[in-house]
Design a protein around this motif. Structure first.
Motif: not given
Length: 288
Positions: A211-213, A221-223, A284-288
């Motif tokens: 959903t984002s790099n 990062p947590k994918i 679902d989402n990407v947390e950087n």
């Protein structure tokens, strides 16, 4: 004396700048966490036995209510794709270091850490649901860690006939009278012992756009990967109605359903490999 003070001051400033520069520099590699969220549509699955009042229930496109008491699947052959298209394989030929069994009953298995990933931006993740053909043998000597994990009593991700690993293992109940639902998938063999040949190849390669790099550098990062098990019976490829019996079209238990019936579940969960390369999975989402 003044010159000496100026020299010392300049030295201190330069040292501070060099120190800051070192601290600000990104590491050459870091980790990525893959977090698996197993759901029915948008609801994270809670397991339960036949009499459970807390288990997450789902209703299929055919109107069948069902829930799970056990949910497990194998992830392997992981590859990360950089923003420039470069593919970074992650221990793709080593099941001990590059494969895992996701088990909804064990919270610790829902997070899988990829270590020593080169710094940079990543736009895509690829992985296998199951184990590719050339590695799908029960090799205790070569991959003792994965062999032990897959064969443990609480996991049981091996076929009884010893020809390879189960790729998914789903136990539960369906319809209002809670009939047994037991769906196991995995590659099959044909022929007789000692002369087996490849039957159904149940391995599926999944490709997901982030959903984002994901930015690997100073942070990890947590994918979050969503696995929507609504697709089991109500997939892109097949709408399945569960039936218990001994006929060729009955499918609710593994000792009854044929390879043809099993493949319908495989295509729903992992895609057909051509028109559908995501199956039940999405980001679902990407947390950087």
């Amino acid at each position: 004396m003044k010159n000496l003070k100026k020299y010392l001051l300049v030295s201190v400033v330069l040292s501070a700048l060099i120190s800051c520069s070192k601290d600000d520099k990104d590491p050459v590699a870091n980790n990525i966490i893959l977090h698996f969220n197993n759901t029915f549509k948008s609801n994270t699955i809670v397991l339960g036995d036949a009499a459970s009042t807390t288990a997450t229930t789902n209703t299929s496109a055919e109107g069948q209510v069902h829930h799970f008491s056990e949910l497990k699947y194998v992830i392997s052959n992981i590859r990360l794709i950089k923003a420039d298209g470069t593919e970074i394989p992650y221990n793709i030929n080593d099941l001990d270091k590059g494969a895992t069994v996701v088990n909804q009953a064990k919270t610790e298995t829902l997070n899988y850490t990829l270590s020593n990933i080169p710094s940079g931006e990543y736009k895509q993740v690829k992985f296998g649901l199951g184990v590719k053909q050339e590695m799908n043998t029960l090799d205790q000597a070569k991959f003792p860690t994965f062999y032990a994990t897959a064969g443990a009593n609480e996991t049981e991700m091996m076929w009884e006939w010893g020809a390879g690993y189960r790729f998914t293992k789903l136990e539960g109940f369906y319809d209002n009278d809670n009939k047994e639902m037991s769906i196991h998938t995995g590659s099959t063999v044909e022929g007789e012992e000692g002369a087996y040949t490849q039957g159904v190849d149940a391995y599926r390669d999944i490709t997901l756009n982030l959903t984002s790099n994901a930015v690997v550098g100073r942070n990890v990062p947590k994918i979050t990967i969503k696995a929507d098990f609504d697709k089991l019976l109500s997939g892109k490829a097949n709408t399945i109605r569960l039936t218990s019996g001994t006929g060729m079209n009955d499918n609710a238990t593994p000792n009854i359903h044929t390879a043809v019936q099993m493949t319908k579940f495989v295509d729903n969960l992992g895609g057909d490999g051509s028109s559908d390369i995501t199956g039940m999975f999405s980001i679902d989402n990407v947390e950087n």
